[in-house]
Design an enzyme around this catalytic site. Sequence first.
Site, short mmCIF file in Angstrom:
data_model
loop_
_atom_site.label_atom_id
_atom_site.label_comp_id
_atom_site.label_asym_id
_atom_site.label_seq_id
_atom_site.Cartn_x
_atom_site.Cartn_y
_atom_site.Cartn_z
N GLY A 104 0.81 -1.21 0.00
CA GLY A 104 0.00 0.00 0.00
C GLY A 104 0.84 1.26 0.00
O GLY A 104 0.48 2.26 -0.63
N SER A 179 -8.51 4.60 3.96
CA SER A 179 -7.12 4.38 4.37
C SER A 179 -6.50 5.71 4.75
O SER A 179 -6.69 6.73 4.06
CB SER A 179 -6.31 3.76 3.23
OG SER A 179 -4.94 3.69 3.57
N GLU A 323 -4.17 -1.82 12.23
CA GLU A 323 -3.48 -3.02 11.75
C GLU A 323 -3.20 -4.04 12.84
O GLU A 323 -2.81 -5.18 12.55
CB GLU A 323 -2.16 -2.61 11.09
CG GLU A 323 -1.16 -1.98 12.06
CD GLU A 323 -0.04 -1.25 11.36
OE1 GLU A 323 1.09 -1.33 11.84
OE2 GLU A 323 -0.30 -0.58 10.33
N HIS A 350 -7.61 -3.53 3.06
CA HIS A 350 -6.17 -3.79 3.20
C HIS A 350 -5.76 -4.93 2.27
O HIS A 350 -6.39 -5.15 1.23
CB HIS A 350 -5.85 -4.08 4.67
CG HIS A 350 -5.72 -2.84 5.49
ND1 HIS A 350 -4.69 -2.63 6.38
CD2 HIS A 350 -6.48 -1.72 5.54
CE1 HIS A 350 -4.82 -1.45 6.95
NE2 HIS A 350 -5.91 -0.87 6.46
N LYS A 420 6.35 -9.84 3.46
CA LYS A 420 5.92 -8.49 3.09
C LYS A 420 6.54 -7.45 4.00
O LYS A 420 6.97 -6.39 3.55
CB LYS A 420 4.39 -8.42 3.15
CG LYS A 420 3.80 -7.11 2.68
CD LYS A 420 2.30 -7.16 2.74
CE LYS A 420 1.68 -5.96 2.01
NZ LYS A 420 2.02 -4.68 2.59
#
Length: 440
Positions: A104, A179, A323, A350, A420
């Site tokens: 993102g 977001s 998160e 997400h 990630k």
Amino acid sequence: MENWWPAPFTGAPVHATVNVPASKSLTNRYLILAALASSPSTIHNTLISRDTELMLAALETFGVGIKRTEQPDGSTTVVITPADQLNQAQPDGSALRIECGLAGTVMRFVPPLAAVAKARVHFDGDPAARLRPMAPVLDGLGALGATFDYPQAKGMLPFTIDASDVRVSDTVIVDASGSSQFVSALLLAGHALPGGLRLRAADGPVASPDHIMMTVQTLREMGVEISVDADSRGWRISEGSIDGFTVTVEPDLSNAGPFLAAALASNGSVGIRFWPQQTTQVGGKWVQILKSMGAEVEHGADSVLTVRGTGKIKGITYADASELAPTLAALCVLADSPSKLTGIGHLRGHETDRLAALETELPKVGATVKATEDTLEIIPGSLHAADLHSYEDHRMATAGALLGLAVDGIRVENIATTAKTMPQFPQLWAQMVDTSKDRG
């Protein structure tokens, strides 16, 4: 073919002290600002993961110099040398090409960099990235004069931006409900845009305001002149330059969460080294969350944050976990009473729809879970083995690992997706469990 990872189980208390890698959120913010600085910057303890590799590759595409040095302690120092002028096109005159993966911070933070360069750039990413919302940040750039070509769906990857006519603009209004990165992306480049930037969040909720405050404080740390409106929904940035800087990136406190939660899940103790005294990271909330759920928490003079289980895991009602929610939800499955997590609707956009994923996966181990538009309700039940899908989402994978610590027979699909933001996760997790077995 599905790749199933047998999550390490321990029937004994975990006792370990862990070094977690650096913060992805801070690393990629520092990298963007270093690319826009007027002289070279040095970033110590740079996170090296898929997301940050994609960011480094994107900066190189614009002509930014990257030099890495491995340190004796295993960390990485990166020196960023800004380009005299950011690249506007490939040598053959075609659009620059940026690969976003599933990051993102790349798909949202880099288009404003294209606006600064007044470049033509094509963006694409993983198949799952093409489902992630992009429109608000692109609409914001459109208000500044950028135009877009969408070969598939408007406001989504893939797209090509033409920023050759970016100009001074009045207040840019951005929908921040999906977001916080839509706001942060524009703020990070605001000082380098013609005339600076005046930005307001549109009516409605603002997702994860903690991450926006992280961006504001990082900009101020670099000398950017930024003011915040009294209602915390507007920002004004003056046009200007920033000097090169030297920083050391904090540990990723969100990624520390599964390890700290392991202390409660196993009735043991886990310490995280180099925990900062103050932080802008949302992961700093773990201290209060875990205390509320029954843990003892101590931040020692040696900068180790230690969490100890007390034999009891309490249910919790908690708002704006952001998160942290997947790991927190997994811990709630192990609690002695129901829990309710609110204000997390933005997690539906997400890496996957995290609320839907948690509602699907957590019942497999025995919990009752109900998701609404922005809420999760979790009622613990009789626990049992299960195969848990990760949805190519690193936080779903680590949540599954936490459940596997307390429930024998859990398998997690594709644990490698943790690369990630934390490539070392499977090794660190196994080491934590093995060290505890050795003590036993």
